[in-house]
Design an enzyme around this catalytic site. Structure first.
Site, mmCIF file in Angstrom:
data_model
loop_
_atom_site.group_PDB
_atom_site.id
_atom_site.type_symbol
_atom_site.label_atom_id
_atom_site.label_comp_id
_atom_site.label_asym_id
_atom_site.label_seq_id
_atom_site.Cartn_x
_atom_site.Cartn_y
_atom_site.Cartn_z
ATOM 1 N N LYS A 112 0.822 -1.218 0.000
ATOM 2 C CA LYS A 112 0.000 0.000 0.000
ATOM 3 C C LYS A 112 0.853 1.264 0.000
ATOM 4 C CE LYS A 112 -4.368 -1.722 1.522
ATOM 5 N NZ LYS A 112 -5.530 -1.579 2.360
ATOM 6 N N LYS A 194 -4.619 -9.960 -5.314
ATOM 7 C CA LYS A 194 -5.720 -10.243 -4.392
ATOM 8 C C LYS A 194 -6.936 -9.365 -4.722
ATOM 9 C CE LYS A 194 -6.095 -8.186 -0.338
ATOM 10 N NZ LYS A 194 -7.179 -7.927 0.596
ATOM 11 N N LYS A 197 -10.912 -4.174 -2.012
ATOM 12 C CA LYS A 197 -11.916 -3.099 -2.110
ATOM 13 C C LYS A 197 -11.328 -1.870 -2.778
ATOM 14 C CE LYS A 197 -13.599 -4.049 2.531
ATOM 15 N NZ LYS A 197 -12.402 -3.917 3.360
HETATM 16 N N1 AQP Z 1 -9.294 -11.359 -1.653
HETATM 17 C C1 AQP Z 1 -9.571 -11.869 -0.460
HETATM 18 N N2 AQP Z 1 -9.747 -13.206 -0.309
HETATM 19 C C2 AQP Z 1 -10.032 -13.736 0.915
HETATM 20 N N3 AQP Z 1 -10.160 -12.986 2.048
HETATM 21 C C3 AQP Z 1 -9.999 -11.650 1.929
HETATM 22 N N4 AQP Z 1 -10.063 -10.641 2.825
HETATM 23 C C4 AQP Z 1 -9.819 -9.479 2.192
HETATM 24 N N5 AQP Z 1 -9.587 -9.680 0.881
HETATM 25 C C5 AQP Z 1 -9.699 -11.023 0.688
HETATM 26 C C6 AQP Z 1 -10.374 -10.806 4.245
HETATM 27 O O1 AQP Z 1 -11.539 -10.037 4.536
HETATM 28 C C7 AQP Z 1 -11.458 -9.587 5.898
HETATM 29 C C8 AQP Z 1 -11.789 -8.131 5.959
HETATM 30 O O2 AQP Z 1 -10.831 -7.390 5.174
HETATM 31 P P1 AQP Z 1 -10.495 -5.902 5.541
HETATM 32 O O3 AQP Z 1 -11.681 -5.069 5.399
HETATM 33 O O4 AQP Z 1 -9.848 -5.852 6.867
HETATM 34 O O5 AQP Z 1 -9.458 -5.385 4.517
HETATM 35 P P2 AQP Z 1 -8.326 -6.004 3.655
HETATM 36 O O6 AQP Z 1 -7.817 -7.289 4.176
HETATM 37 O O7 AQP Z 1 -7.296 -4.959 3.461
HETATM 38 O O8 AQP Z 1 -9.186 -6.272 2.387
HETATM 39 P P3 AQP Z 1 -9.470 -5.446 1.124
HETATM 40 O O9 AQP Z 1 -10.766 -5.893 0.619
HETATM 41 O O10 AQP Z 1 -8.303 -5.563 0.228
HETATM 42 O O11 AQP Z 1 -9.651 -3.945 1.589
HETATM 43 P P4 AQP Z 1 -8.833 -2.630 1.277
HETATM 44 O O12 AQP Z 1 -8.731 -2.550 -0.202
HETATM 45 O O13 AQP Z 1 -9.695 -1.559 1.877
HETATM 46 O O14 AQP Z 1 -7.510 -2.764 1.952
HETATM 47 C C9 AQP Z 1 -10.044 -9.917 6.387
HETATM 48 O O15 AQP Z 1 -10.087 -11.071 7.201
HETATM 49 C C10 AQP Z 1 -9.292 -10.184 5.124
HETATM 50 O O16 AQP Z 1 -8.213 -11.087 5.326
#
Ligand code: AQP
Length: 327
Positions: A112, A194, A197
């Site tokens: 990031k 991955k 969001k």
């Molecule tokens: N691609 C994924 N596959 C499986 N699990 C996933 N998680 C996130 N992406 C995947 C799991 O979802 C939970 C909540 O995630 P988060 O909101 O804490 O944020 P993150 O892990 O940083 O996920 P994102 O979607 O990529 O969000 P942004 O873009 O905002 O950083 C966690 O348990 C995560 O492991």
């Protein structure tokens, strides 16, 4: 005594099927096995710039989606991180026990911060300290997360052990719990990345609230390869990712799925996948809209959740203050 589970999700908008498969659907499915605490981690969300109105709306949306996914406030404490101030306080204290080198090695920070260069916030660097505080405040045994968060849970373990070595048994040592299938759902437009969001591509992720025609379009456009057979082959990440999604939504065995699509091409498979995902998400979407139309319900769930979480957090923080010699 049931083991204590804690996990969180950021209200960063567009919650997707990766979040659902890797984390939230599992939280809901295992509620009876554990003593559960789930948190909408808005303080984590502000490690990157958020529009204030959107952050508030996303906090409500993700809470509604957790309830729609089956999180039952009678079985689980569900609250918003910023409603329990002990999270920030413990994060500060843990900061003083986490070496900079540990934080600098975190993959999520490297990925990031790379995008933001020198504009990156100190909060993003420190994200794992706040996550450690979330987990350690509640004597957590098990942290069910997607694969991307495993390293952060391990850091929480390490700092808990370090702290206990200085002061005795203050913290319970948590363990990450990662699903065997679906712990890392990949982007539809780039199966080497991955599903996330914050990725902006219009065909990157399937959001939990996407309508059927949008889901169909995204799946039909998903990146695959120049081969044709529909088989689970990790060396072909695009089709492998789509098959994993199909496997999760249908709960079928890999062999059964391969037999189902023997002699058929990617087009037929994608059409079938789209229908399975649309039907799989339909009940969740219906529940979501019902929940959001119930005046006052969300606020009462969150108020009750914070009221239950707060005394638990207070108790741990008091132990920490005593151990360190604060106050
Ligand atoms: N691609 C994924 N596959 C499986 N699990 C996933 N998680 C996130 N992406 C995947 C799991 O979802 C939970 C909540 O995630 P988060 O909101 O804490 O944020 P993150 O892990 O940083 O996920 P994102 O979607 O990529 O969000 P942004 O873009 O905002 O950083 C966690 O348990 C995560 O492991």
């Amino acid at each position: 005594m049931k083991k204590r589970v804690f996990s969180g999700i950021q209200p960063t908008g567009n919650t997707h099927i990766g979040n659902y498969i890797g984390a939230t659907s599992r939280w809901a499915a295992e509620q009876d096995i554990y003593d559960n605490i789930f948190c909408v981690v808005d303080l984590h969300a502000i490690t990157e710039r958020q529009d204030p109105k959107e952050l508030k709306a996303n906090t409500r949306e993700v809470t509604g989606l957790l309830l729609a996914a089956g999180i039952d406030p009678k079985k689980s404490i569900l609250f918003v991180q910023s409603h329990v101030h002990e999270h920030s306080e413990l994060a500060w204290i843990l900061n003083c026990y986490i070496p900079m080198g540990w934080l600098g090695r975190m993959t999520q920070y490297k990925e990031k911060s790379g995008k933001q260069k020198e504009q990156v916030s100190a909060g993003l660097f420190d994200y794992p300290a706040l996550m450690a505080a979330d987990i350690l405040l509640y004597d957590t045994n098990v942290v069910p997360v997607g694969e991307d968060q495993k390293q952060h849970v391990e850091l929480a373990r390490d700092v808990a052990q370090r702290f206990n070595n200085f002061y005795g048994e203050v913290f319970t040592i948590p363990e990450p719990k990662i699903a065997d299938v679906g712990a890392r759902i990949m982007g539809l437009d780039d199966p080497n990345k991955k599903m996330s969001k914050s990725e902006e591509g219009p065909n990157h992720a399937i959001a939990l609230l996407d309508p059927p025609d949008v889901i169909r379009k995204k799946i039909m456009r998903a990146t695959t390869d120049s081969q044709t057979t529909v088989v689970f082959d990790e060396k072909r990440p695009g089709i492998y990712n789509l098959l994993t999604i199909y496997q999760i939504f249908t709960e079928k065995e890999k062999k059964q799925i391969e037999a189902e699509f023997a002699g058929k091409g990617y087009g037929d498979f994608k059409k079938a996948l789209a229908e399975v995902v649309i039907e799989g998400l339909r009940p969740l979407q219906e529940r979501y809209h019902k929940i959001m139309n119930e005046p006052g319900y969300l606020d009462s769930v969150l108020a009750e959740g914070a009221a239950k979480a707060h005394p638990l957090a207070q108790k741990t923080l008091a132990k920490v203050h005593k151990a360190v010699g604060l106050g």
